[in-house]
Scaffold this motif. Structure first.
Motif, PDB file in Angstrom:
ATOM      1  N   PHE A 169     -11.600  11.919  -4.026  1.00  0.00           N
ATOM      2  CA  PHE A 169     -12.012  12.156  -2.910  1.00  0.00           C
ATOM      3  C   PHE A 169     -13.717  12.116  -3.173  1.00  0.00           C
ATOM      4  CE2 PHE A 169     -15.022  14.622  -0.078  1.00  0.00           C
ATOM      5  CZ  PHE A 169     -14.551  13.933   0.698  1.00  0.00           C
ATOM      6  N   ARG A 170     -14.408  12.857  -4.675  1.00  0.00           N
ATOM      7  CA  ARG A 170     -14.702  13.072  -4.916  1.00  0.00           C
ATOM      8  C   ARG A 170     -15.688  11.475  -5.459  1.00  0.00           C
ATOM      9  NH1 ARG A 170     -18.214  15.168  -2.275  1.00  0.00           N
ATOM     10  NH2 ARG A 170     -17.197  17.782  -1.981  1.00  0.00           N
ATOM     11  N   TYR A 171     -15.089  10.719  -6.347  1.00  0.00           N
ATOM     12  CA  TYR A 171     -15.383   9.309  -6.694  1.00  0.00           C
ATOM     13  C   TYR A 171     -15.650   8.590  -5.557  1.00  0.00           C
ATOM     14  CZ  TYR A 171     -14.469   4.602  -8.598  1.00  0.00           C
ATOM     15  OH  TYR A 171     -14.508   3.399  -8.644  1.00  0.00           O
ATOM     16  N   LEU A 172     -14.881   8.695  -3.942  1.00  0.00           N
ATOM     17  CA  LEU A 172     -15.686   7.380  -3.619  1.00  0.00           C
ATOM     18  C   LEU A 172     -16.633   8.498  -2.637  1.00  0.00           C
ATOM     19  CD1 LEU A 172     -11.465   6.736  -2.365  1.00  0.00           C
ATOM     20  CD2 LEU A 172     -12.908   5.054  -3.123  1.00  0.00           C
TER      21      LEU A 172
ATOM     22  N   LYS B 279      -8.295   3.426 -11.018  1.00  0.00           N
ATOM     23  CA  LYS B 279      -9.661   3.398  -9.545  1.00  0.00           C
ATOM     24  C   LYS B 279      -9.328   1.793  -9.160  1.00  0.00           C
ATOM     25  CE  LYS B 279     -13.512   2.994 -12.996  1.00  0.00           C
ATOM     26  NZ  LYS B 279     -13.982   4.308 -13.523  1.00  0.00           N
ATOM     27  N   SER B 280      -9.449   1.026  -9.536  1.00  0.00           N
ATOM     28  CA  SER B 280      -9.159  -0.724  -9.234  1.00  0.00           C
ATOM     29  C   SER B 280      -8.367  -0.790  -7.626  1.00  0.00           C
ATOM     30  CB  SER B 280      -8.902  -1.126  -9.930  1.00  0.00           C
ATOM     31  OG  SER B 280      -7.965  -1.820 -10.284  1.00  0.00           O
ATOM     32  N   VAL B 281      -7.015   0.361  -7.742  1.00  0.00           N
ATOM     33  CA  VAL B 281      -6.883   0.142  -7.166  1.00  0.00           C
ATOM     34  C   VAL B 281      -6.170   1.719  -5.482  1.00  0.00           C
ATOM     35  CG1 VAL B 281      -5.012  -1.231  -8.147  1.00  0.00           C
ATOM     36  CG2 VAL B 281      -4.556   1.074  -8.264  1.00  0.00           C
ATOM     37  N   LEU B 282      -7.420   1.967  -6.074  1.00  0.00           N
ATOM     38  CA  LEU B 282      -7.699   3.218  -4.533  1.00  0.00           C
ATOM     39  C   LEU B 282      -8.609   2.546  -3.691  1.00  0.00           C
ATOM     40  CD1 LEU B 282      -8.338   6.297  -4.586  1.00  0.00           C
ATOM     41  CD2 LEU B 282     -10.221   6.443  -5.536  1.00  0.00           C
ATOM     42  N   LYS B 283      -7.851   3.168  -2.817  1.00  0.00           N
ATOM     43  CA  LYS B 283      -8.240   2.548  -0.932  1.00  0.00           C
ATOM     44  C   LYS B 283      -8.982   3.346  -0.445  1.00  0.00           C
ATOM     45  CE  LYS B 283      -6.723  -1.310  -2.259  1.00  0.00           C
ATOM     46  NZ  LYS B 283      -7.998  -2.590  -2.983  1.00  0.00           N
ATOM     47  N   ASP B 284      -8.722   4.456  -0.607  1.00  0.00           N
ATOM     48  CA  ASP B 284      -9.204   5.948   0.209  1.00  0.00           C
ATOM     49  C   ASP B 284      -8.425   7.343  -0.095  1.00  0.00           C
ATOM     50  OD1 ASP B 284     -10.835   7.581   1.953  1.00  0.00           O
ATOM     51  OD2 ASP B 284     -10.033   6.340   3.287  1.00  0.00           O
TER      52      ASP B 284
ATOM     53  N   ASN C  87      -4.564   6.914  -0.300  1.00  0.00           N
ATOM     54  CA  ASN C  87      -4.448   5.420  -0.031  1.00  0.00           C
ATOM     55  C   ASN C  87      -3.847   4.373  -1.024  1.00  0.00           C
ATOM     56  OD1 ASN C  87      -2.910   5.694   2.411  1.00  0.00           O
ATOM     57  ND2 ASN C  87      -5.320   4.864   3.606  1.00  0.00           N
ATOM     58  N   ILE C  88      -3.459   3.870  -1.917  1.00  0.00           N
ATOM     59  CA  ILE C  88      -3.394   3.338  -3.134  1.00  0.00           C
ATOM     60  C   ILE C  88      -2.524   2.602  -3.248  1.00  0.00           C
ATOM     61  CG2 ILE C  88      -2.019   5.195  -4.121  1.00  0.00           C
ATOM     62  CD1 ILE C  88      -3.792   4.979  -6.395  1.00  0.00           C
ATOM     63  N   ASP C  89      -3.158   1.042  -3.440  1.00  0.00           N
ATOM     64  CA  ASP C  89      -2.597   0.053  -3.883  1.00  0.00           C
ATOM     65  C   ASP C  89      -1.523   0.112  -4.653  1.00  0.00           C
ATOM     66  OD1 ASP C  89      -1.955  -2.281  -3.392  1.00  0.00           O
ATOM     67  OD2 ASP C  89      -3.137  -3.488  -3.391  1.00  0.00           O
ATOM     68  N   LEU C  90      -0.147   0.100  -4.659  1.00  0.00           N
ATOM     69  CA  LEU C  90       0.788   0.372  -6.090  1.00  0.00           C
ATOM     70  C   LEU C  90       2.081  -0.444  -5.267  1.00  0.00           C
ATOM     71  CD1 LEU C  90      -0.177   3.779  -8.041  1.00  0.00           C
ATOM     72  CD2 LEU C  90       0.157   1.742  -8.540  1.00  0.00           C
TER      73      LEU C  90
ATOM     74  N   MET D  15       0.767  -1.062  -0.147  1.00  0.00           N
ATOM     75  CA  MET D  15      -0.184  -0.299  -0.065  1.00  0.00           C
ATOM     76  C   MET D  15       0.928   1.356  -0.162  1.00  0.00           C
ATOM     77  SD  MET D  15      -3.364   1.439   0.186  1.00  0.00           S
ATOM     78  CE  MET D  15      -4.188  -0.555   0.849  1.00  0.00           C
ATOM     79  N   LEU D  16       0.836   2.122  -0.475  1.00  0.00           N
ATOM     80  CA  LEU D  16       1.051   3.575  -0.747  1.00  0.00           C
ATOM     81  C   LEU D  16       0.276   4.548   0.326  1.00  0.00           C
ATOM     82  CD1 LEU D  16       3.726   4.712  -2.646  1.00  0.00           C
ATOM     83  CD2 LEU D  16       2.148   5.215  -4.294  1.00  0.00           C
ATOM     84  N   LYS D  17       1.199   5.446   0.710  1.00  0.00           N
ATOM     85  CA  LYS D  17       0.534   6.316   1.586  1.00  0.00           C
ATOM     86  C   LYS D  17       0.880   7.595   1.034  1.00  0.00           C
ATOM     87  CE  LYS D  17      -0.427   6.081   6.104  1.00  0.00           C
ATOM     88  NZ  LYS D  17       0.059   6.462   7.469  1.00  0.00           N
ATOM     89  N   ILE D  18       0.062   8.540   0.642  1.00  0.00           N
ATOM     90  CA  ILE D  18       1.006   9.938   0.198  1.00  0.00           C
ATOM     91  C   ILE D  18       0.373  11.000   1.034  1.00  0.00           C
ATOM     92  CG2 ILE D  18       1.142  11.383  -2.072  1.00  0.00           C
ATOM     93  CD1 ILE D  18       1.155   8.557  -4.280  1.00  0.00           C
ATOM     94  N   VAL D  19       0.439  11.881   0.961  1.00  0.00           N
ATOM     95  CA  VAL D  19       0.018  13.124   1.315  1.00  0.00           C
ATOM     96  C   VAL D  19       0.100  14.278   0.455  1.00  0.00           C
ATOM     97  CG1 VAL D  19      -0.072  14.436   3.202  1.00  0.00           C
ATOM     98  CG2 VAL D  19       0.334  12.038   3.915  1.00  0.00           C
ATOM     99  N   SER D  20      -0.705  15.716   0.939  1.00  0.00           N
ATOM    100  CA  SER D  20      -0.332  16.563  -0.146  1.00  0.00           C
ATOM    101  C   SER D  20      -0.595  18.122   0.865  1.00  0.00           C
ATOM    102  CB  SER D  20      -1.271  16.912  -1.049  1.00  0.00           C
ATOM    103  OG  SER D  20      -0.745  17.454  -2.080  1.00  0.00           O
ATOM    104  N   TRP D  21      -0.029  18.695   1.084  1.00  0.00           N
ATOM    105  CA  TRP D  21      -0.056  19.928   1.524  1.00  0.00           C
ATOM    106  C   TRP D  21      -0.008  20.738   1.504  1.00  0.00           C
ATOM    107  CZ3 TRP D  21       1.076  19.894   8.115  1.00  0.00           C
ATOM    108  CH2 TRP D  21       0.194  20.101   8.655  1.00  0.00           C
ATOM    109  N   ASN D  22      -0.798  22.564   1.239  1.00  0.00           N
ATOM    110  CA  ASN D  22      -0.628  23.802   1.195  1.00  0.00           C
ATOM    111  C   ASN D  22      -0.371  23.609   2.273  1.00  0.00           C
ATOM    112  OD1 ASN D  22      -0.571  26.363   1.158  1.00  0.00           O
ATOM    113  ND2 ASN D  22      -1.414  26.428  -0.680  1.00  0.00           N
TER     114      ASN D  22
END
Length: 252
Positions: free
Chosen positions: A187-190, A226-231, A249-252, A1-8
């Motif tokens: 976000f809007r997809y989920l 989208k099939s590997v998108l977790k949250d 969170n994406i399963d890459l 699982m890959l966890k990525i954060v973005s922040w301005n």
């Protein structure tokens, strides 16, 4: 699982004084993207053990700028999409990995009087072409402060903000075009119906407390991921900037 954060972070040095590192270590992301660093090379010394650091600085001091901190070493890093604003203002960093591209951006603001709208729309056309070009090679994760609320559900007062910077029909139309060209707003997809979820609040008194905000920070991915998108999460409880961090969170 890959966890990525973005922040301005709206000024990384100020954000560090307000607890940036606490959140950074707690998040323990594989890749951590920041926008609006507002500093030049040598103005901060961040000890981030286990992370490679990549910085793009604006020529103008105390302005714009992006950075990416990653545990995974990329195959290649680029700081341009062949577009002058991006380079001079430090607005883009692309990391290429084996199975995907990560594009971290700080999209130009059209300005309150819309004096920069034409320049902003040119940026949108360039980033659109750039993302589609990358997407032909491998899937893309596109993130950052995109400076647009796409739909009425993405800001508190949509009616009174119509035509304002970040909510013009032109800016929203560019986002629609991207999402119709093989990309999804994670976000809007989920959470298609979820209301009152925002990532930016004005510094005016009690605005954040009353959650009068805009959702202008995004993780957008190639549709075939989208099939590997977790949250896709929004951490509105994290302070330190006028924006809050978002997480993928994406399963890459």
């Amino acid at each position: 699982m890959l966890k990525i954060v973005s922040w301005n972070v709206n000024g990384l040095r100020a954000c560090v004084r307000k607890g940036f590192l606490d959140f950074f270590h707690q998040a323990d992301a594989d890749i951590f993207c920041v926008q609006e660093t507002k500093l030049q090379e040598g103005q901060i010394d961040l000890e981030l053990e286990g992370y490679e650091q990549y910085w793009s600085y604006a020529e103008k001091k105390g302005y714009s700028g992006t950075a990416v901190f990653t545990k995974r070493k990329p195959n290649a890093v680029s700081y341009t999409m062949g577009e002058e604003i991006g380079e001079k203002e430090g607005r883009i960093i692309t990391l290429e990995f084996d199975t995907f591209y990560l594009v971290n951006v700080y999209t130009p603001n059209a300005k309150r009087d819309l004096s920069r709208l034409a320049e902003r729309l040119k940026w949108e056309d360039n980033i659109f072409d750039y993302l589609r070009k990358l997407d032909k090679e491998k899937p893309v994760i596109y993130c950052g402060d995109l400076n647009v609320a796409h739909q009425p559900v993405d800001l508190k007062n949509d009616k009174s903000n119509e035509g304002n910077s970040g909510y013009t029909k032109e800016e929203r139309g560019k986002m629609t075009r991207l999402l119709e060209a093989g990309f999804i707003d994670t976000f809007r997809y989920l959470y298609p119906e979820k209301e009152d979820v925002y990532t930016w609040w004005s510094y005016m008194k009690t605005v954040r407390e009353r959650n009068i905000g805009w959702r202008i920070d995004y993780f957008i991915i190639s549709e075939r991921l989208k099939s590997v998108l977790k949250d896709s999460q929004v951490h509105a409880d994290v302070y330190g900037s006028d924006h809050c961090p978002i997480l993928l969170n994406i399963d890459l």
